[in-house]
Write an enzyme that holds these catalytic residues in place. Structure first.
Site, PDB file in Angstrom:
ATOM      1  CG  HIS A 155      40.668  40.791  31.231  1.00  0.00           C
ATOM      2  ND1 HIS A 155      41.762  41.244  31.949  1.00  0.00           N
ATOM      3  CD2 HIS A 155      39.598  41.454  31.731  1.00  0.00           C
ATOM      4  CE1 HIS A 155      41.360  42.139  32.832  1.00  0.00           C
ATOM      5  NE2 HIS A 155      40.060  42.290  32.723  1.00  0.00           N
ATOM      6  CB  CYS A 156      37.771  36.494  34.054  1.00  0.00           C
ATOM      7  SG  CYS A 156      36.202  36.171  34.887  1.00  0.00           S
ATOM      8  N   PRO A 157      36.285  39.670  33.623  1.00  0.00           N
ATOM      9  CG  PRO A 157      34.251  40.351  32.709  1.00  0.00           C
ATOM     10  CD  PRO A 157      35.426  39.468  32.439  1.00  0.00           C
TER      11      PRO A 157
END
Length: 298
Positions: A155-157
């Site tokens: 998961h990439c913010p």
């Protein structure tokens, strides 16, 4: 050994042990349900900061370095190249953010759905207790998206989304184009400093010399930081695609239970079939139907 292999999954072998009565049937898909957007405060803030940094680089490149330049050809060529790369970077970021990364239907572990699977005696299926879904192989649950994602890498913010089966192409393009505009801006900053040292500082920019130096140093720091970050991410993603092993699978050292393919086939599974200039376009959605990326070894 069997328990350690599947220690990261909730395994049930027959329908009666899946407790389908505890699962609420998934809601019907409406027009609003087609828009994928994660309502995460940290992710939204990071996405906004990303766009603001690109716009800052655009401002410094155009108004501090290119417009004051006396060489019109130099300004025109660099302005066109930088703006094209910036557009492709932001378009890739936008597509990576609003594209469903491969979410498994929520709450599909119902009695009707389980019976429709026509499970063979002793056949193993996977259930996620958090979103009450029957998970396909290589799917993992994301605590931020609150969904199980097929081929979830991480998961990439910065894109406020998971990187998964359906949007990995856009994330790879985003890291590639950000690294290119970072490198391009650093080269232009270097040439501009040389130009300003040779000429009068008051003539090399429409801003005052102290303001010009501060703007250029900030752009240099931003470009260097993001160049290192995105090059590392780009290399990691390409390696992950070529080996057909996601970041989570590498981290958890999960047993490989899917067919091994060539690196070229793995690339085509992400970027689409056949090879074309569309691989470099964030506006083109990859055709993944022919890739057959889930040939599992039983």
């Amino acid at each position: 050994m069997k328990a350690s292999t599947h220690r990261f999954r909730d395994i049930e072998r027959t329908a009666e042990y899946l407790h389908p009565e505890k699962c609420i049937p998934p809601p019907p898909i409406d027009s609003m349900g087609k828009v994928w957007f994660i309502k995460d405060g940290c992710g939204i803030a990071c996405a906004v900061v990303t766009w603001m940094l690109v716009f800052y680089a655009e401002f410094v490149v155009i108004f501090v370095m290119l417009l004051p330049s006396k060489n019109l050809i130099y300004s025109a060529i660099n302005g066109i190249v930088f703006n094209i790369l910036a557009f492709l970077a932001l378009a890739s970021h936008f597509r990576a953010m609003i594209t469903d990364p491969g979410a498994v239907p929520k709450g599909n572990a119902t009695k009707e759905f389980i019976e429709s699977l026509q499970l063979k005696p002793g056949q193993v299926v996977y259930k996620c207790p958090k979103c009450c879904s029957i998970k396909p192989d290589r799917a993992h649950h994301c605590s931020v998206c609150k969904r199980c994602i097929r081929k979830m890498d991480h998961h990439c913010p910065w894109v406020n989304n998971c990187v998964g089966e359906n949007n990995q192409k856009f994330f790879v393009l985003f890291t590639m184009y950000i690294s290119l505009i970072s490198l391009h801006s650093l080269i232009m900053v270097g040439f501009h400093f040389l130009y300003c040292f040779e000429e009068d500082w008051t003539k090399c920019s429409s801003f005052s010399p102290p303001t010009t130096v501060i703007l250029l140093i900030l752009l240099c720091f931003e470009g260097l930081l993001f160049l290192i970050f995105t090059v590392v991410m780009f290399g990691t993603q390409v390696h992950s695609i070529c080996t057909d092993e996601t970041g989570i699978e590498q981290l958890k050292k999960e047993e490989r239970r899917w067919a091994k393919k060539t690196k070229w086939m793995n690339l085509k599974a992400v970027f689409g079939h056949p090879f074309s200039i569309a691989w470099l376009s964030p506006l083109a959605t990859p055709e993944q139907g022919k890739a057959d990326p889930y040939q599992y070894v039983v």
